[in-house]
Design a protein around this motif. Structure first.
Motif, PDB file in Angstrom:
ATOM      1  N   LEU A   6       0.832  -1.203   0.000  1.00  0.00           N
ATOM      2  CA  LEU A   6       0.000   0.000   0.000  1.00  0.00           C
ATOM      3  C   LEU A   6       0.867   1.252   0.000  1.00  0.00           C
ATOM      4  O   LEU A   6       1.741   1.417   0.867  1.00  0.00           O
ATOM      5  N   GLY A   7       0.599   2.138  -0.954  1.00  0.00           N
ATOM      6  CA  GLY A   7       1.375   3.363  -1.040  1.00  0.00           C
ATOM      7  C   GLY A   7       1.235   4.250   0.179  1.00  0.00           C
ATOM      8  O   GLY A   7       2.190   4.937   0.558  1.00  0.00           O
ATOM      9  N   TRP A   8       0.072   4.237   0.815  1.00  0.00           N
ATOM     10  CA  TRP A   8      -0.148   5.116   1.965  1.00  0.00           C
ATOM     11  C   TRP A   8       0.597   4.627   3.208  1.00  0.00           C
ATOM     12  O   TRP A   8       0.816   5.391   4.158  1.00  0.00           O
ATOM     13  N   ASN A   9       1.011   3.350   3.214  1.00  0.00           N
ATOM     14  CA  ASN A   9       1.708   2.768   4.361  1.00  0.00           C
ATOM     15  C   ASN A   9       3.185   3.150   4.302  1.00  0.00           C
ATOM     16  O   ASN A   9       3.892   2.780   3.360  1.00  0.00           O
ATOM     17  N   PRO A  10       3.697   3.880   5.291  1.00  0.00           N
ATOM     18  CA  PRO A  10       5.107   4.332   5.248  1.00  0.00           C
ATOM     19  C   PRO A  10       6.102   3.188   5.215  1.00  0.00           C
ATOM     20  O   PRO A  10       7.249   3.380   4.780  1.00  0.00           O
ATOM     21  N   ASP A  11       5.695   1.999   5.683  1.00  0.00           N
ATOM     22  CA  ASP A  11       6.598   0.848   5.624  1.00  0.00           C
ATOM     23  C   ASP A  11       6.627   0.211   4.234  1.00  0.00           C
ATOM     24  O   ASP A  11       7.600  -0.457   3.880  1.00  0.00           O
ATOM     25  N   HIS A  12       5.559   0.408   3.459  1.00  0.00           N
ATOM     26  CA  HIS A  12       5.465  -0.195   2.137  1.00  0.00           C
ATOM     27  C   HIS A  12       5.988   0.727   1.034  1.00  0.00           C
ATOM     28  O   HIS A  12       6.493   0.249   0.018  1.00  0.00           O
ATOM     29  N   LEU A  13       5.838   2.032   1.222  1.00  0.00           N
ATOM     30  CA  LEU A  13       6.147   2.981   0.155  1.00  0.00           C
ATOM     31  C   LEU A  13       7.585   2.869  -0.354  1.00  0.00           C
ATOM     32  O   LEU A  13       7.805   2.848  -1.573  1.00  0.00           O
ATOM     33  N   PRO A  14       8.591   2.805   0.518  1.00  0.00           N
ATOM     34  CA  PRO A  14       9.966   2.695  -0.006  1.00  0.00           C
ATOM     35  C   PRO A  14      10.164   1.463  -0.896  1.00  0.00           C
ATOM     36  O   PRO A  14      10.883   1.532  -1.901  1.00  0.00           O
ATOM     37  N   VAL A  61       3.372   8.213  -7.940  1.00  0.00           N
ATOM     38  CA  VAL A  61       3.206   7.527  -6.658  1.00  0.00           C
ATOM     39  C   VAL A  61       3.772   8.379  -5.532  1.00  0.00           C
ATOM     40  O   VAL A  61       3.162   8.512  -4.460  1.00  0.00           O
ATOM     41  N   ARG A  62       4.918   8.964  -5.769  1.00  0.00           N
ATOM     42  CA  ARG A  62       5.559   9.798  -4.747  1.00  0.00           C
ATOM     43  C   ARG A  62       4.687  11.009  -4.402  1.00  0.00           C
ATOM     44  O   ARG A  62       4.600  11.424  -3.244  1.00  0.00           O
ATOM     45  N   ALA A  63       4.016  11.560  -5.412  1.00  0.00           N
ATOM     46  CA  ALA A  63       3.194  12.756  -5.197  1.00  0.00           C
ATOM     47  C   ALA A  63       1.888  12.434  -4.486  1.00  0.00           C
ATOM     48  O   ALA A  63       1.352  13.252  -3.739  1.00  0.00           O
ATOM     49  N   SER A  64       1.345  11.224  -4.710  1.00  0.00           N
ATOM     50  CA  SER A  64       0.046  10.876  -4.120  1.00  0.00           C
ATOM     51  C   SER A  64       0.033   9.396  -3.732  1.00  0.00           C
ATOM     52  O   SER A  64      -0.654   8.590  -4.371  1.00  0.00           O
TER      53      SER A  64
END
Length: 571
Positions: free
Chosen positions: A347-355, A395-398
């Motif tokens: 999930l992109g919104w999850n800070p652990d998943h985004l990287p 993705v980075r923007a939203s």
């Protein structure tokens, strides 16, 4: 039948050792007995039938034109009985949990309070409708019609790719495919034990009538109009159910009720099977610029004087980020373990998943959470470096608007390509259709098998070059019975009448000879006809001649489109 299944992907028809799976033996024998030239000739007849019937779909924004005939491959996908029972149980479990989730989040929201699903994820979904919070829907049913997309991975395991709960489309192709196959390849069905699908429209009408606020209520199908990509499906289902197809301008609100304009005066409407997205349903509640909806409809809905299927607000469960939590919904509401697994999802919104998403975009499939039809998607391994970098910036923007999944090697299936005259492997998925009536759940045996007709493509959506196949669910696990195999070799009316019209006892038959044909449809019923055999000319075989005459006169029944529209019908 010459075909190379390969070793990398799960093949639906052949084992890794190259043997035909038991439930496919009848189909394989039928195709091999006819040969490629005859199979190709009948494939051309299918294309002609689909053109005459107007079985089309719309692609928005395509310079080559918007309306196209829906491609169809006549090699059927076959599912044995025991395998289907597992799929059916998993889908029933899933739709019950999804309905419970929708009833909860528009009511007490216990699953959010208990922290099973983050409240932020639900309330920031573009399809969460605060306007209907606390509304009691008829029968407590939100998800009347559900189309769940299934894929099979490299090991053959069924996985849920996504759920479609707003206005899932494509069932018209399912029905039209079966009709076409039983006309042009009737002998292929004989002795196979193929379960019927023609009862869908009757079951759908029964479900819609069951949520009517009054006995014997009037049901209508609400369409955005003829320029919508699924318009043929809307018209087809209305015709099959025997109800009116209406646009927003045909309905109005007066005295706390919804009415339909007719030549005989106004008529009260009790149930609306809507194929219009929430945003456009009521300009007084949602988008004020909508010309597709009915002003005041939501207020009548709130008062319980009209039922809407699917319920307003179901789109929140279409959100691909919410999809990731469906297994937790099953455990929470049903206290059961999921019978069908999701595809692993980041999930992109999850800070652990985004990287992980940003660093591995070139190896992942990244999807916009609110898109459908193959739009708003990046398949990393198939994209250029520039395409990957551009998508990563989105993705980075939203990050809330995107999820990522590993590339799953969809199962493959023999598919006939007219340009090469060969059977080649093509990737497939499956969209079963579930009718949820609370205690009663009806699943049409099979569903719509979509096939990626672009060689090497993993994208099956019709808007991206995909087509479809007839999907057979058998009443056994295969192979066909000896009696069925005998019928398979001798039972095709078209071929049998050709043979009988040419020779009987080694002699040509004249006008005094009798010819007899028997056809067994996929629904198990049989028809017999007996007539005079004419001149021994295969091109004048009674079955073929009758079919061509029907085509020329436009008598064959038409059908509609699947997969997606601008109004939220996912492809």
């Amino acid at each position: 039948m010459k075909y190379e299944p390969g070793q990398r992907f799960f093949d639906e028809m052949y084992t890794p050792g190259g043997a035909v799976r038991p439930h496919y033996q009848g189909v394989q024998s039928y195709i091999s007995a006819r040969g490629v030239p005859e199979f190709s000739r009948r494939h051309a007849m299918l294309d002609l039938a689909f053109r005459h019937q107007g079985i089309t779909f719309t692609v928005y924004g395509d310079a080559q034109g918007t309306e196209r005939t829906f491609p169809f491959d006549p090699v059927p996908r076959v599912i044995p009985a025991s395998e289907w029972r597992g799929v059916e149980a998993g889908l029933t479990q899933r739709v019950r949990a999804l309905n419970a989730f929708l009833a909860d989040i528009y009511g007490p929201a216990e699953i959010l309070r208990d922290g099973v699903i983050p409240a932020e994820l639900v309330y920031t979904s573009a399809h969460f409708r605060r306007e209907v919070h606390g509304l009691k829907v008829p029968g407590g049913i939100y998800t009347h019609i559900v189309g769940t997309d299934l894929i099979r991975d490299e090991s053959g395991q069924y996985l849920v790719l996504e759920d479609n709960l707003r206005s899932p489309s494509g069932v018209s192709y399912l029905l039209a495919n079966r009709q076409a196959m039983t006309r042009i390849y009737p002998g292929m069905f004989e002795g196979q034990g193929v379960r019927p699908v023609g009862h869908y429209a009757t079951a759908l009408l029964h479900l819609l009538q069951s949520v009517s606020p009054r006995e014997g209520g009037t049901v209508v199908v609400l369409t955005p109009g003829m320029y919508n990509s699924a318009y043929f499906e809307h018209a087809y289902l209305a015709q099959q159910m025997g109800v009116e197809l209406v646009e927003g301008r045909d309905l109005f609100v007066d005295g706390g009720r919804v009415w339909m304009r007719t030549t005989g005066g106004r008529q009260r409407v009790d149930v609306i099977y809507r194929r219009v997205d929430d945003d456009f349903l009521d300009p007084l509640t949602f988008r004020p610029d909508s010309a597709l909806g009915v002003p005041g409809l939501v207020e009548v809905y709130r008062q319980g004087h009209v039922a809407i299927a699917n319920a307003i607000g179901t789109g929140v469960a279409d959100d691909k980020a919410v999809y990731a939590y469906v297994p937790e919904m099953i455990r929470y509401y049903l206290n059961e373990s999921p019978l069908l697994n999701n595809v692993p999802t980041f999930l992109g919104w999850n800070p652990d998943h985004l990287p992980h998403i940003l660093d591995n975009a070139a190896e992942l499939v990244i999807k916009a959470v609110g898109e459908a039809g193959g739009y708003g998607m990046l398949i990393g391994p198939a994209a250029t470096r520039a395409e990957v970098e551009a998508f990563v910036e989105k993705v980075r923007a939203s990050p809330r608007d995107y999820i990522a999944q590993p590339v799953v090697g969809l199962s493959r299936h023999p598919t006939f390509y007219p340009d090469s005259g060969e059977f080649e492997p093509a990737h497939v998925d499956l969209r079963p259709y579930i009718l949820y009536g609370g205690e009663e759940v009806t699943i049409v045996p099979g569903g719509l098998t979509r096939v990626a007709l672009r060689r090497g493509s993993l994208v099956v959506n019709s808007s991206q070059g995909g087509g479809s196949k007839d999907t057979w669910v058998l009443d056994h696990d295969g192979p066909a019975s000896p009696q069925g195999m005998s019928q398979l070799w001798h039972g095709d009316p078209l071929e049998r009448t050709q043979r009988q019209s040419q020779y009987q006892g080694g002699q040509s038959q004249g006008s005094s000879g009798q010819s007899q044909s028997q056809e067994q449809t996929g629904g198990g019923s049989q028809r017999q006809s007996q007539g005079q055999a004419g001149t021994p000319n295969p091109e004048d075989a009674p079955g073929q001649h009758s079919y061509q005459q029907q085509l020329e006169k436009g008598q064959l029944e038409g059908s509609p489109d699947p997969d997606g529209t601008a109004e939220g019908e996912g492809r």
